[in-house]
Design a protein around this motif. Structure first.
Motif, PDB file in Angstrom:
ATOM      1  N   ARG A  49       0.837  -1.199   0.000  1.00  0.00           N
ATOM      2  CA  ARG A  49       0.000   0.000   0.000  1.00  0.00           C
ATOM      3  C   ARG A  49       0.869   1.245   0.000  1.00  0.00           C
ATOM      4  NH1 ARG A  49      -0.805   2.130   5.285  1.00  0.00           N
ATOM      5  NH2 ARG A  49      -0.072   0.747   6.947  1.00  0.00           N
ATOM      6  N   THR A  50       0.294   2.331  -0.433  1.00  0.00           N
ATOM      7  CA  THR A  50       1.047   3.568  -0.594  1.00  0.00           C
ATOM      8  C   THR A  50       0.399   4.712   0.179  1.00  0.00           C
ATOM      9  OG1 THR A  50      -0.181   4.215  -2.582  1.00  0.00           O
ATOM     10  CG2 THR A  50       1.813   2.871  -2.898  1.00  0.00           C
ATOM     11  N   ILE A  51       1.167   5.777   0.340  1.00  0.00           N
ATOM     12  CA  ILE A  51       0.673   7.033   0.888  1.00  0.00           C
ATOM     13  C   ILE A  51       1.172   8.157  -0.014  1.00  0.00           C
ATOM     14  CG2 ILE A  51       0.548   6.295   3.308  1.00  0.00           C
ATOM     15  CD1 ILE A  51       3.297   7.649   3.731  1.00  0.00           C
ATOM     16  N   LYS A  52       0.559   9.324   0.116  1.00  0.00           N
ATOM     17  CA  LYS A  52       1.085  10.497  -0.558  1.00  0.00           C
ATOM     18  C   LYS A  52       2.289  11.009   0.232  1.00  0.00           C
ATOM     19  CE  LYS A  52      -1.955  11.072  -3.908  1.00  0.00           C
ATOM     20  NZ  LYS A  52      -1.556  10.941  -5.335  1.00  0.00           N
ATOM     21  N   ASP A  97       2.073  14.943  -5.246  1.00  0.00           N
ATOM     22  CA  ASP A  97       1.209  13.969  -5.907  1.00  0.00           C
ATOM     23  C   ASP A  97       1.903  12.619  -6.033  1.00  0.00           C
ATOM     24  OD1 ASP A  97       3.143  14.587  -7.736  1.00  0.00           O
ATOM     25  OD2 ASP A  97       1.791  15.144  -9.363  1.00  0.00           O
ATOM     26  N   LEU A  98       3.001  12.443  -5.300  1.00  0.00           N
ATOM     27  CA  LEU A  98       3.806  11.235  -5.398  1.00  0.00           C
ATOM     28  C   LEU A  98       3.267  10.157  -4.465  1.00  0.00           C
ATOM     29  CD1 LEU A  98       6.388  10.434  -6.970  1.00  0.00           C
ATOM     30  CD2 LEU A  98       7.696  11.056  -4.928  1.00  0.00           C
ATOM     31  N   ASP A  99       2.851   9.037  -5.036  1.00  0.00           N
ATOM     32  CA  ASP A  99       2.421   7.886  -4.243  1.00  0.00           C
ATOM     33  C   ASP A  99       3.638   7.034  -3.934  1.00  0.00           C
ATOM     34  OD1 ASP A  99      -0.471   8.235  -4.162  1.00  0.00           O
ATOM     35  OD2 ASP A  99      -0.413   7.880  -6.324  1.00  0.00           O
ATOM     36  N   VAL A 100       3.916   6.829  -2.651  1.00  0.00           N
ATOM     37  CA  VAL A 100       5.113   6.092  -2.253  1.00  0.00           C
ATOM     38  C   VAL A 100       4.735   4.900  -1.384  1.00  0.00           C
ATOM     39  CG1 VAL A 100       6.544   8.166  -2.349  1.00  0.00           C
ATOM     40  CG2 VAL A 100       5.487   7.514  -0.183  1.00  0.00           C
ATOM     41  N   THR A 128       5.692  14.365   5.514  1.00  0.00           N
ATOM     42  CA  THR A 128       5.840  12.950   5.833  1.00  0.00           C
ATOM     43  C   THR A 128       7.104  12.725   6.658  1.00  0.00           C
ATOM     44  OG1 THR A 128       4.680  12.238   3.838  1.00  0.00           O
ATOM     45  CG2 THR A 128       6.124  10.624   4.894  1.00  0.00           C
ATOM     46  N   ARG A 164       1.010   8.912   9.609  1.00  0.00           N
ATOM     47  CA  ARG A 164       1.219   8.344   8.270  1.00  0.00           C
ATOM     48  C   ARG A 164       2.681   8.450   7.864  1.00  0.00           C
ATOM     49  NH1 ARG A 164      -3.238   7.571   5.138  1.00  0.00           N
ATOM     50  NH2 ARG A 164      -2.245   8.334   3.239  1.00  0.00           N
ATOM     51  N   GLN A 192       6.629   6.998   6.912  1.00  0.00           N
ATOM     52  CA  GLN A 192       7.242   6.080   5.950  1.00  0.00           C
ATOM     53  C   GLN A 192       8.589   5.622   6.520  1.00  0.00           C
ATOM     54  OE1 GLN A 192       8.986   7.693   2.382  1.00  0.00           O
ATOM     55  NE2 GLN A 192       8.383   5.936   1.120  1.00  0.00           N
TER      56      GLN A 192
END
Length: 307
Positions: A2-5, A10-13, A212, A266, A268
């Protein structure tokens, strides 16, 4: 995975990033196996820095990716600059940032970075120079997103006064046995040691500003003093982590990362292992959600007392 912004971008990581600081401990075949396993696990976000292995880590990674036939658009690449080990200084000057990025791109064999972080605060920073460097890098297509590492809210605010681009990430040391930025928020209005705010409220600042947090060294205690998992110095903590791991049918490594992912900030987390199976265990954390009771149970088992 799964990803987050990432921040306000607009980058899904992927929710778990792969740290490459120790990839120079692997030979070419091992490096290929490691990068390949990361990709297979959906951990496609790779964190670098120009000082890791004095640049060799970026080269080894690039060679492995090339040997595997990976396309650039299959990977997300982040690197950091600002530490000059040769002269033992920090350097956020325009000249150094631009030269560092050119070196990073050459070693990674790529035309652009998805993310560039400033590595450790430079007390001699001229934020106008940072802004000029970021503008040049963005307009040249060399860097798409920008952030910082190990910075205090007011250091970020100083940069934001001059820098046009959003600061999308702040890489900070955080893990079950290194929870200062969490402790001070729990012990508000107390006079005990955990109430001391060493970080300027950076956790809440990042949440308020959609930055983030990328926890680094999530398995370490202290400042590179060792790993807490399976460490006899932490019997209660390991017993609790093992109990929670058993209920989910996963490893203690998975639970240590899942503990960070459970926080609503949220985050990373950035792994540091070069062990393929341990990396897979880290990636599995994306599929585990801890209960509130288990999260606080682990927090208390690490020696933290609730007021």
């Amino acid at each position: 995975m799964r990803t987050i912004k990432l921040g306000t971008s607009d980058l899904d990581v992927p929710v778990v990033a792969v740290g490459c600081m120790r990839i120079n401990s692997l030979d070419s075949a091992q490096a290929q196996a490691f990068v390949g396993a990361s990709m297979d696990a959906g951990a496609t976000f790779f964190d670098h820095a120009d000082i890791y292995g004095k640049g060799r880590c970026e080269e080894i990674f690039a060679d492995a990716a090339q040997a595997l036939g990976l396309r650039r658009d299959q990977m997300l690449l982040q690197s950091k600059c600002g530490i000059r080990q040769d002269v033992q200084t920090f350097d956020f000057s325009r000249e150094h940032i631009l030269a560092s990025v050119d070196g990073i791109l050459r070693r990674l064999k790529t035309d652009y970075l998805d993310v560039l972080l400033l590595h450790r605060p430079d007390t001699l920073v001229e934020p106008e120079e940072v802004a000029a460097a970021f503008d040049e890098l963005e307009s040249a297509g060399k860097v798409r997103h920008f952030g910082v590492s190990n910075q205090h809210p007011y250091q970020m605010e100083l940069l934001k006064k001059y820098v046009r681009q959003p600061l999308v990430a702040n890489q900070l040391q955080l893990g079950i046995a290194h929870t200062g930025m969490i402790d001070s928020g729990i012990n508000v209005n107390m006079t005990n040691p955990p109430s001391v705010d060493h970080d300027g409220g950076i956790l809440d600042y990042c949440r308020l500003n959609d930055v983030t947090i990328q926890p680094w060294s999530p398995f370490q205690f202290g400042f590179f003093e060792g790993v807490f998992l399976d460490n006899p110095k932490f019997p209660e903590l390991n017993a609790e982590i093992d109990r929670v791991a058993a209920t989910h049918g996963v490893s203690n490594t998975t639970i240590a990362i899942a503990w960070l992912l459970r926080h609503p900030a949220r985050m990373q987390p950035v792994t540091g292992t070069m062990n393929v199976e341990r990396l897979r265990d880290c990636a599995r954390a994306a599929e585990v959600t801890l209960s509130r009771e288990d999260w606080y149970g682990i927090y208390r088992a690490a020696g933290n007392k609730l007021p």
